[in-house]
Write an enzyme that holds these catalytic residues in place. Sequence first.
Site, short mmCIF file in Angstrom:
data_model
loop_
_atom_site.label_atom_id
_atom_site.label_comp_id
_atom_site.label_asym_id
_atom_site.label_seq_id
_atom_site.Cartn_x
_atom_site.Cartn_y
_atom_site.Cartn_z
N CYS A 179 -6.75 -12.37 -2.57
CA CYS A 179 -5.38 -12.57 -3.05
C CYS A 179 -4.67 -13.71 -2.32
O CYS A 179 -3.56 -14.10 -2.70
CB CYS A 179 -4.60 -11.28 -2.94
SG CYS A 179 -5.42 -9.93 -3.80
N HIS A 206 2.57 -12.68 -1.99
CA HIS A 206 1.60 -12.04 -2.87
C HIS A 206 2.22 -10.74 -3.39
O HIS A 206 2.85 -9.99 -2.64
CB HIS A 206 0.31 -11.77 -2.10
CG HIS A 206 -0.66 -10.97 -2.89
ND1 HIS A 206 -1.00 -11.30 -4.18
CD2 HIS A 206 -1.33 -9.82 -2.59
CE1 HIS A 206 -1.84 -10.40 -4.64
NE2 HIS A 206 -2.06 -9.49 -3.70
N ASN A 235 -0.50 -6.46 -9.56
CA ASN A 235 -1.23 -7.34 -8.64
C ASN A 235 -2.31 -8.10 -9.43
O ASN A 235 -3.27 -7.49 -9.89
CB ASN A 235 -1.85 -6.47 -7.54
CG ASN A 235 -2.58 -7.28 -6.50
OD1 ASN A 235 -2.86 -8.46 -6.69
ND2 ASN A 235 -2.90 -6.65 -5.38
N1 COA Z 1 0.19 8.68 -9.07
C1 COA Z 1 0.54 9.82 -8.44
N2 COA Z 1 0.11 10.15 -7.22
C2 COA Z 1 -0.72 9.29 -6.61
C3 COA Z 1 -1.13 8.07 -7.20
C4 COA Z 1 -0.64 7.80 -8.48
N3 COA Z 1 -0.97 6.67 -9.15
N4 COA Z 1 -1.93 7.43 -6.34
C5 COA Z 1 -2.03 8.19 -5.24
N5 COA Z 1 -1.29 9.32 -5.41
C6 COA Z 1 -1.11 10.43 -4.48
C7 COA Z 1 -2.24 10.58 -3.49
O1 COA Z 1 -3.32 11.29 -4.07
C8 COA Z 1 -1.56 11.38 -2.40
O2 COA Z 1 -1.51 12.71 -2.79
P1 COA Z 1 -1.67 13.89 -1.71
O3 COA Z 1 -0.53 13.73 -0.76
O4 COA Z 1 -1.62 15.12 -2.55
O5 COA Z 1 -3.00 13.64 -1.05
C9 COA Z 1 -0.12 10.84 -2.42
O6 COA Z 1 0.03 10.19 -3.68
C10 COA Z 1 0.17 9.85 -1.32
O7 COA Z 1 -0.90 8.91 -1.27
P2 COA Z 1 -0.86 7.68 -0.30
O8 COA Z 1 -2.17 6.96 -0.39
O9 COA Z 1 -0.38 8.15 1.05
O10 COA Z 1 0.31 6.80 -0.98
P3 COA Z 1 0.96 5.49 -0.46
O11 COA Z 1 2.41 5.69 -0.33
O12 COA Z 1 0.20 4.93 0.71
O13 COA Z 1 0.73 4.52 -1.69
C11 COA Z 1 -0.67 2.69 -2.31
C12 COA Z 1 -0.58 4.20 -2.10
C13 COA Z 1 -2.09 2.37 -2.75
C14 COA Z 1 0.30 2.32 -3.41
C15 COA Z 1 -0.31 1.96 -0.98
O14 COA Z 1 -1.05 2.51 0.09
C16 COA Z 1 -0.55 0.50 -1.05
O15 COA Z 1 0.08 -0.22 -1.80
N6 COA Z 1 -1.49 -0.04 -0.23
C17 COA Z 1 -1.82 -1.42 -0.24
C18 COA Z 1 -2.79 -1.67 -1.36
C19 COA Z 1 -2.88 -3.11 -1.72
O16 COA Z 1 -1.94 -3.84 -1.65
N7 COA Z 1 -4.06 -3.51 -2.17
C20 COA Z 1 -4.31 -4.82 -2.65
C21 COA Z 1 -4.34 -5.80 -1.56
S1 COA Z 1 -4.38 -7.41 -2.16
#
Ligand code: COA
Length: 331
Positions: A111, A258, A288
């Site tokens: 990215c 990004h 993204n």
């Molecule tokens: N809808 C509903 N619930 C969801 C979900 C969705 N689409 N995706 C995950 N969850 C749930 C998880 O299963 C978890 O449930 P649990 O508490 O019962 O286990 C809960 O939401 C929290 O998950 P978590 O991973 O802690 O959420 P988060 O706040 O960290 O958000 C991301 C997840 C992926 C959005 C976040 O971590 C993120 O943006 N990370 C960076 C990823 C990124 O930028 N990648 C590309 C890089 S270029």
Amino acid sequence: MGIKILGTGMYLPEKVVTNEDFTKIVDTSDEWITKRTGIKRRHISQGEYTWVMGLKAATSAIKNAKINPLEIDMIIVTTISADFAYPSMANVIQGKLGANNAFGIDICCACAGFVYGLDMAQRYINTDSDINNVLIVSSENVTKTVDYTDRSTCVLFGDGAGAVVVTRGENQAYSYLGADGTGAELLYAHLYPANNGFTDENVALENSKAFPNETGRYMYMEGQDVYKFAISAMPYAMEKACEKAGLKPKDLDCIIPHQANIRIIETAAKRMNVDMDKVFVNIQDTGNISSACIPVCLTQLLEQGKIKSGDKVGMVGFGSGLIYGAIVITV
Ligand code: COA
């Protein structure tokens, strides 16, 4: 010594998928996706190849630059979702454009790809008097690497392309690039299995477990670890690039981050001491789109007249690798 932007272009596929659409295929909600990511909708390819989207963005950038494809000396394509193992996307696009005087290179810098491409373009222009016009095409079909049963990744990504023609100019761009390869296992997708005519299936199965969390052909991501990396790497890279330019991030007229997650963008802005009104965000409409995010944002900013000639713009990316990079450019 330096570069200037001659023209930009973008292409987003026609098909739009909303958060509501995702509720029909995975256990999620518009509220969760909006609150945790800032994304409302994303454009996704309907089998359109990466090079086809890139060609559309490139054609528009060349038109805006008011040059002939024969005046392009070099083509850099940034992608993590190429159509072929070989040839390069750059060669395919060179042929389709009829840019017969250009040579081409693909770079896979996730990215942060566009930032790396812009940095590379300037280095070629600064060191080779034969290279005047460089076409950078960032085209991504990320959704083909995504598992649409995995709610934690599938809602995040879209497809599309952005392209920019840069030429020799008076203003130096200042960049800062970096990587932490120990994080390679935190976000990846396999290309092809390393099989051949003499492969022993059992040995190959063992050997294919080189990374701890194999997901076959689909993306593997440790979201929280990537998040933590992003909120440090983005401000760090931007501050370092600004330092080289003799500036602070708050001195910039505009920052294009990004577009991975609105919470990452807001936290990074806070850490850079920059008001969000100077930070361009379109994540709600695109999700993204990996390396295409920044040139798509740049094109929209110019189209909307939100940046003008002489403005200092900072661009900062991070991603799989783990990789990061920032560049400060005078538009
Ligand atoms: N809808 C509903 N619930 C969801 C979900 C969705 N689409 N995706 C995950 N969850 C749930 C998880 O299963 C978890 O449930 P649990 O508490 O019962 O286990 C809960 O939401 C929290 O998950 P978590 O991973 O802690 O959420 P988060 O706040 O960290 O958000 C991301 C997840 C992926 C959005 C976040 O971590 C993120 O943006 N990370 C960076 C990823 C990124 O930028 N990648 C590309 C890089 S270029």
